[in-house]
Design a protein around this motif. Structure first.
Motif, short mmCIF file in Angstrom:
data_model
loop_
_atom_site.label_atom_id
_atom_site.label_comp_id
_atom_site.label_asym_id
_atom_site.label_seq_id
_atom_site.Cartn_x
_atom_site.Cartn_y
_atom_site.Cartn_z
N ILE A 119 0.85 -1.19 0.00
CA ILE A 119 0.00 0.00 0.00
C ILE A 119 0.88 1.23 0.00
CG2 ILE A 119 -1.74 1.31 1.30
CD1 ILE A 119 -2.63 -1.39 2.53
N ILE A 120 0.50 2.23 -0.79
CA ILE A 120 1.26 3.48 -0.88
C ILE A 120 0.42 4.61 -0.25
CG2 ILE A 120 2.53 5.03 -2.39
CD1 ILE A 120 3.41 2.02 -2.49
N VAL A 121 1.00 5.33 0.68
CA VAL A 121 0.31 6.43 1.35
C VAL A 121 0.87 7.76 0.84
CG1 VAL A 121 -0.25 7.54 3.55
CG2 VAL A 121 -0.06 5.04 3.41
N ASP A 122 -0.01 8.57 0.27
CA ASP A 122 0.36 9.91 -0.19
C ASP A 122 0.22 10.87 0.99
OD1 ASP A 122 0.52 12.46 -1.43
OD2 ASP A 122 -1.66 12.41 -1.77
N ALA A 123 1.36 11.25 1.57
CA ALA A 123 1.37 12.20 2.68
C ALA A 123 2.10 13.47 2.26
CB ALA A 123 2.02 11.57 3.91
N THR A 124 1.90 13.88 1.01
CA THR A 124 2.59 15.04 0.46
C THR A 124 1.64 16.24 0.37
OG1 THR A 124 2.00 14.66 -1.87
CG2 THR A 124 3.87 13.42 -0.99
N ASP A 125 2.21 17.41 0.11
CA ASP A 125 1.38 18.59 -0.15
C ASP A 125 1.75 19.22 -1.49
OD1 ASP A 125 3.83 19.72 0.42
OD2 ASP A 125 3.10 21.14 1.92
N ASN A 126 2.23 18.38 -2.38
CA ASN A 126 2.66 18.83 -3.70
C ASN A 126 1.79 18.16 -4.77
OD1 ASN A 126 4.20 18.59 -6.28
ND2 ASN A 126 5.73 19.78 -5.16
N ILE A 127 1.06 18.96 -5.52
CA ILE A 127 0.11 18.42 -6.49
C ILE A 127 0.81 17.57 -7.56
CG2 ILE A 127 -1.64 18.99 -8.22
CD1 ILE A 127 -2.52 19.57 -5.39
N ALA A 128 1.92 18.05 -8.07
CA ALA A 128 2.63 17.30 -9.12
C ALA A 128 3.06 15.93 -8.62
CB ALA A 128 3.83 18.10 -9.61
N ILE A 129 3.51 15.85 -7.37
CA ILE A 129 3.94 14.57 -6.81
C ILE A 129 2.75 13.63 -6.63
CG2 ILE A 129 4.95 13.45 -4.78
CD1 ILE A 129 7.00 14.78 -6.56
N LYS A 130 1.59 14.18 -6.31
CA LYS A 130 0.39 13.34 -6.17
C LYS A 130 0.06 12.65 -7.49
CE LYS A 130 -1.66 16.03 -2.37
NZ LYS A 130 -1.56 14.99 -1.34
N TYR A 131 0.17 13.36 -8.60
CA TYR A 131 -0.06 12.73 -9.90
C TYR A 131 1.00 11.67 -10.18
CZ TYR A 131 -3.73 16.02 -11.25
OH TYR A 131 -4.91 16.72 -11.32
N LEU A 132 2.22 11.95 -9.80
CA LEU A 132 3.30 10.97 -9.99
C LEU A 132 3.02 9.71 -9.17
CD1 LEU A 132 6.16 10.13 -10.94
CD2 LEU A 132 7.06 11.35 -8.96
N ILE A 133 2.62 9.88 -7.90
CA ILE A 133 2.30 8.74 -7.05
C ILE A 133 1.17 7.93 -7.66
CG2 ILE A 133 1.40 8.02 -4.80
CD1 ILE A 133 2.77 10.56 -3.64
N ASN A 134 0.12 8.62 -8.08
CA ASN A 134 -1.02 7.96 -8.70
C ASN A 134 -0.59 7.13 -9.91
OD1 ASN A 134 -4.15 7.89 -9.35
ND2 ASN A 134 -3.13 8.52 -11.24
N ASP A 135 0.19 7.74 -10.78
CA ASP A 135 0.56 7.07 -12.03
C ASP A 135 1.48 5.88 -11.78
OD1 ASP A 135 -0.95 9.05 -13.13
OD2 ASP A 135 0.72 10.19 -13.98
N ALA A 136 2.40 6.03 -10.83
CA ALA A 136 3.28 4.91 -10.49
C ALA A 136 2.48 3.77 -9.85
CB ALA A 136 4.40 5.36 -9.57
N CYS A 137 1.48 4.11 -9.05
CA CYS A 137 0.61 3.09 -8.45
C CYS A 137 -0.14 2.31 -9.52
CB CYS A 137 -0.39 3.72 -7.48
SG CYS A 137 0.30 4.14 -5.86
N LEU A 138 -0.56 2.99 -10.58
CA LEU A 138 -1.24 2.32 -11.68
C LEU A 138 -0.30 1.35 -12.39
CD1 LEU A 138 -3.35 5.22 -13.23
CD2 LEU A 138 -4.19 3.22 -12.01
N VAL A 139 0.95 1.76 -12.55
CA VAL A 139 1.92 0.90 -13.24
C VAL A 139 2.15 -0.39 -12.46
CG1 VAL A 139 4.33 0.69 -13.99
CG2 VAL A 139 3.08 2.82 -14.39
N VAL A 140 2.27 -0.29 -11.12
CA VAL A 140 2.59 -1.47 -10.31
C VAL A 140 1.35 -2.08 -9.66
CG1 VAL A 140 4.94 -0.71 -9.89
CG2 VAL A 140 3.14 -0.06 -8.28
N ASN A 141 0.17 -1.47 -9.94
CA ASN A 141 -1.11 -1.97 -9.42
C ASN A 141 -1.14 -2.03 -7.89
OD1 ASN A 141 -3.77 -2.86 -9.61
ND2 ASN A 141 -3.18 -5.02 -9.70
N LYS A 142 -0.87 -0.88 -7.28
CA LYS A 142 -0.94 -0.76 -5.82
C LYS A 142 -1.93 0.33 -5.45
CE LYS A 142 2.32 -3.80 -5.37
NZ LYS A 142 3.70 -3.59 -4.89
N PRO A 143 -2.67 0.16 -4.35
CA PRO A 143 -3.61 1.21 -3.92
C PRO A 143 -2.87 2.42 -3.34
CG PRO A 143 -3.58 -0.58 -2.33
CD PRO A 143 -2.73 -1.03 -3.49
N MET A 144 -3.46 3.57 -3.54
CA MET A 144 -2.90 4.84 -3.07
C MET A 144 -3.87 5.46 -2.06
SD MET A 144 -2.40 8.25 -5.42
CE MET A 144 -2.24 9.92 -4.75
#
Length: 363
Positions: A119-144
């Motif tokens: 499981i990946i937890v987004d604890a950031t306050d940066n919008i660009a990084i949130k999209y990056l986390i989301n997209d990487a989670c899609l690649v490896v099929n992990k929940p965000m």
């Protein structure tokens, strides 16, 4: 060490029991960001007995962090957050393995990091990084597990859970103008509440109990204690695999060049260069240079004709976040000589004050 005694109060819950505790012990959770949200998520996951926790953050502790990042001590100012977070967990629950990753999350390391966790937890306050986390989670099929704060209001959701909706389904447009906590302001209670709600979603997924906030976003307002849940649907047209991920983020790699204000002090009043302030008009401290102009980031694209693409431009904001976004925007518009001033107006004001007091510089 007697693990039954440590976890007894949750093991006696019928929904958890010994089998649930074993699930927690085997779980691996990666927390991106060791700031306010991360400081709320981490202790509860560690105390519950999540077996392995990774923490990704390349930042060091500043005095201004202590108002909301409550796992850190005043004596730790200047030290790496992930190292201090690891120390805190080791004292709270030595049974938990903690991986302190003092790196900035990027397209270069995200996929490899995410593959090692459940499981990946987004604890950031940066919008660009949130999209990056989301997209990487899609690649490896992990929940965000998503969390976000704006002043007295917070949001929580879970994306890509069992092929459910993603961050891009909820926010399809990459809004680069959103303020972070440093620019917008935040009270520690907000991040504490939202961070604990995020930890709750992690625990529910591991234990496979309750209703996970997939396809729903919870919005909580601490001033009136009101909360609402809104449904949203999956956009099946959004497809991100490894090749599209690499293409997108490698294509972005007009790397933003940063420069310290101290390096360019001699450029003040030099008509050959321009200092571009992308803060909103009401933000302080005011930084006025003869060779300066103010265009708020939200207006920059529409007022870009005010700038000369052949001129050297130094961009600054309040803390150095929006100036990077503005620099990226200008680079995409074929501005070749543009740099972001690290630290922003807060650092600039302090340096100008020091130079003035020492008679080295007069503005």
């Amino acid at each position: 060490m007697n693990t039954t005694a440590r976890y007894n109060r949750q093991i006696i819950l019928p929904e958890i029991g010994d089998s649930g505790q074993e699930k927690l012990t085997k779980a691996k959770v990666l927390i991106i960001g060791a700031g306010g949200l991360g400081a709320a998520v981490l202790p509860y996951l560690a105390a519950a007995g999540v077996g392995e926790i990774g923490i990704v953050d390349d930042d060091v502790i500043e005095v201004s962090n202590l108002q909301r990042q409550v796992i850190y001590k005043s004596s730790a100012v200047g030290k790496y957050k992930v190292e201090e977070a690891k120390l805190m967990v080791s004292e709270l629950n030595p049974l938990v393995k903690v991986n302190a990753i003092a790196e900035k999350l990027s397209a270069k390391n995200a996929i490899d990091l995410f593959e090692d966790y459940d499981i990946i937890v987004d604890a950031t306050d940066n919008i660009a990084i949130k999209y990056l986390i989301n997209d990487a989670c899609l690649v490896v099929n992990k929940p965000m597990v998503y969390g976000s704060i704006f002043r007295f209001q917070g949001q929580v959701s879970v994306f890509n859970y069992k092929n459910g909706p993603t961050y891009r389904c909820l926010y399809p447009d990459e809004n680069i103008n959103a303020l972070n906590c440093e620019d917008a302001g935040v009270i520690g209670i907000s991040v504490g509440i939202i961070g604990m709600l995020q930890a709750n979603e992690v625990i529910k997924m591991i234990l496979e109990i309750g209703e996970v906030l997939s396809s729903k976003i919870l919005v909580y307002n601490i001033l009136n204690n009101e909360q609402q849940k809104y449904d949203f649907e999956k956009n099946t047209n959004i497809v991100i695999d490894k090749s599209t991920f690499l293409e997108k983020y490698n294509a972005d790699k007009n790397e933003v060049e940063e420069v310290s204000f101290e390096e360019i002090l001699t450029e003040i009043n030099n008509d050959e260069v321009l200092f571009l302030d992308v803060r909103n008009n009401d933000e302080i401290p005011k930084i006025n240079f003869k060779n300066g102009i103010q265009i708020p980031l939200i207006n920059l694209e529409n007022e870009i004709e005010k700038l000369n693409s052949n001129q050297t431009i130094y961009v600054f904001c309040q803390s150095g976040i929006r100036s990077k976004k503005a620099t990226e925007l200008l680079q995409k518009k074929e501005f070749k000589k543009v740099k972001s001033i690290s630290g922003g107006a807060l650092v600039m004001r302090q340096l100008l004050k020091e130079k003035k007091n020492s008679h080295e510089f007069t503005n």
